[in-house]
Design an enzyme around this catalytic site. Structure first.
Site, PDB file in Angstrom:
ATOM      1  N   SER A 296       0.808  -1.426  -0.011  1.00 55.64           N
ATOM      2  CA  SER A 296       0.068   0.033  -0.178  1.00 55.64           C
ATOM      3  C   SER A 296       0.924   1.405   0.094  1.00 55.64           C
ATOM      4  O   SER A 296       1.611   1.560  -0.995  1.00 55.64           O
ATOM      5  CB  SER A 296      -1.086   0.081   1.322  1.00 55.64           C
ATOM      6  OG  SER A 296      -2.076   1.134   1.138  1.00 55.64           O
ATOM      7  N   ASP A 307      10.130   5.260 -10.403  1.00 53.10           N
ATOM      8  CA  ASP A 307       9.683   5.797 -11.597  1.00 53.10           C
ATOM      9  C   ASP A 307      10.317   7.119 -12.064  1.00 53.10           C
ATOM     10  O   ASP A 307      10.616   7.518 -13.076  1.00 53.10           O
ATOM     11  CB  ASP A 307       8.313   5.925 -11.741  1.00 53.10           C
ATOM     12  CG  ASP A 307       7.325   4.592 -12.237  1.00 53.10           C
ATOM     13  OD1 ASP A 307       8.354   3.757 -12.102  1.00 53.10           O
ATOM     14  OD2 ASP A 307       6.383   4.741 -12.449  1.00 53.10           O
ATOM     15  N   LYS A 321      -0.698  -4.468  -3.328  1.00 53.36           N
ATOM     16  CA  LYS A 321      -1.797  -3.771  -2.960  1.00 53.36           C
ATOM     17  C   LYS A 321      -2.200  -2.281  -3.516  1.00 53.36           C
ATOM     18  O   LYS A 321      -1.535  -1.347  -2.969  1.00 53.36           O
ATOM     19  CB  LYS A 321      -2.286  -3.463  -1.425  1.00 53.36           C
ATOM     20  CG  LYS A 321      -3.569  -2.794  -1.123  1.00 53.36           C
ATOM     21  CD  LYS A 321      -3.460  -2.830   0.497  1.00 53.36           C
ATOM     22  CE  LYS A 321      -4.970  -2.118   0.837  1.00 53.36           C
ATOM     23  NZ  LYS A 321      -4.905  -0.523   0.643  1.00 53.36           N
TER      24      LYS A 321
END
Length: 446
Positions: A296, A307, A321
């Site tokens: 999460s 990224d 998740k």
């Protein structure tokens, strides 16, 4: 033969009222649009309730049946949506707020007994001498055989007394400890210097005070000599927590770009979270550690830093998740935890049921018998888990299996020790990468 028409109508009216209360005016229009199907479905539920109340082997309260019906409806959507009872809602609030009133111990169930993982340093339990491995058998002379009941009884207002009865290996008789409850801070950030110029921060959860605690830890390390040349951010076994904290912590290490995007059915649940320029530049190289227990909010941070090319991710694939839950307060102290959106990394990746894949895969090796690395259950192994939107096929079953990681958890709950940390092969690998990066930079400047 089992029907009670008047009672069924009363229950049906009650269920419709509950549905309207839970889902607001918009739900009324949905019911009106398809009122006959809705009525028949609710009548079926009322018929079942009537049969259960008349024929079940033990007497069951209507309130309990309705609560279970709502719980089944919501939990059938996905593993993370749930009806929260007043007690469960209070526990969730305590877990996110960063402090509670109690005696200060980490506990788990082991061999069907409430077992102390570790006392929290400086708390009443620590001062009294309660130790890891102690089995709690009574609280205030009342036997306890489950975790929820034990925790509930041990917590209480600051300054009040509680008596804990424990069974300890090597002691012939149970031991009684009389403790005075105090406010117990929940620290979600631990930090130390691994080697001169190289810091280590372990974020255990994302609570309301995590950002402030992390800023304080970073400031302390950044003001040491020699200056900070690299940072290891450990998100292993971090189950997540408050979304806002994950966004703010990602922003600490990013000056621009997208941190994450959430997409839901409603426009208000679709948002783009962007980084802002920091007053304190943090340009030192970073390595983020993740594993199957990273879920999460910790996956949001790892995905954002990966990224944006801000950090190198090493370890094993995270939990997966990729959904966002909101808490709606209901009447009588109940709460509804409902999945409202999926989230995506800056590049548009959904990690739902997939997880964040490390840039460099490094499996954890046991340090000793005191540290056990077990396969863990992942999002894709949970019943009713959401699928990745890009796929309409079920995910392959995971290889998670339950294991007793008691000693491993206990080893990590005490004060951090740099030399002990460097025996962890993933931490050492992260440190080697940072040191190597600095050496190559120097070679390029010579």
């Amino acid at each position: 033969m089992f029907r009670s028409p008047d009672k069924a109508r009363w229950v049906l009216a009650g269920l419709i009222a509950i549905a309207l209360a839970l889902f607001g005016p918009g739900a009324y229009h949905n019911l009106a649009a398809d009122k006959e199907d809705t009525y028949q479905s609710l009548k079926l539920l009322s018929d079942v309730m009537d049969i259960v109340q008349k024929n079940y082997v033990e007497e069951v309260e209507s309130k309990k049946l309705i609560e279970n019906a709502i719980q089944g409806m919501v939990s059938g959507l996905d593993p993370h949506s749930a009806l929260l009872t007043p007690d469960a809602l209070r526990e969730l609030q305590i877990d996110t707020q960063g402090e509670f009133s109690g005696i200060g111990i980490h506990v788990t169930m082991r061999d069907n007994l409430v077992t102390v993982i570790s006392p929290i340093v400086g708390t009443p339990a620590y001062t009294a001498g309660i130790a890891a491995g102690d089995r709690i058998v009574k609280v205030d002379d009342t036997p306890v055989d489950n975790l929820t009941e034990a925790v509930k009884r041990m917590r209480g207002p600051k300054g009040t007394k509680v008596v804990i009865t424990i069974v300890r290996e090597g002691e012939p008789k149970p031991l009684d400890f009389t403790l005075i409850r105090d406010v117990i801070p929940i620290h979600s950030v631990k930090a130390t210097i691994l080697s001169p110029g190289y810091g280590y921060v372990w974020v255990t959860h994302f609570r309301e005070n995590t950002y402030d605690d992390l800023v304080a830890a970073l400031s302390q390390m950044e003001n040491t000599q020699p200056p900070l040349k690299g940072l290891v951010l450990d998100l292993r076994d971090n189950p997540g927590g408050v979304l806002d904290q994950a966004i703010r912590i990602s922003d600490l290490f990013m000056d621009d770009g997208i941190i994450m995007t959430s997409k839901g059915r409603l426009a208000r649940h679709t948002k783009v979270y962007r980084a802002t320029r920091n007053a304190t530049p943090r340009t030192y190289p970073m390595v983020v550690l993740i594993n199957a227990g990273s879920a999460s909010a910790s996956e949001i941070v790892a995905g954002a830093l990966q990224d944006s090319k801000r950090a190198l991710i090493i370890g094993t694939t995270s939990f997966g998740k990729g959904s966002v839950q909101a808490i709606e307060n209901l009447r009588d102290g109940y709460g509804l935890k409902l999945t409202i959106a999926r989230y995506y990394t800056p590049s548009g990746r959904s990690i739902q049921a997939k997880g964040v894949e490390p840039d460099i895969a490094v499996a954890r090796e046991p340090i000793s018998e005191a540290v056990v690395q077990a396969d863990r259950v992942k999002e894709r192994d949970l019943a009713n888990h959401l699928l990745d939107e890009a796929s309409d096929a079920a995910d392959p079953p995971g290889d998670g299996s339950p294991a007793d990681a008691f000693k491993a958890i206990s080893a990590r709950l005490g004060p951090l020790d740099a030399e002990q940390l460097k025996k962890d092969n993933q931490v050492q690998r992260a440190l080697d990468i940072l040191v190597g990066y600095d050496i190559f930079n120097k070679l390029g400047n010579e």
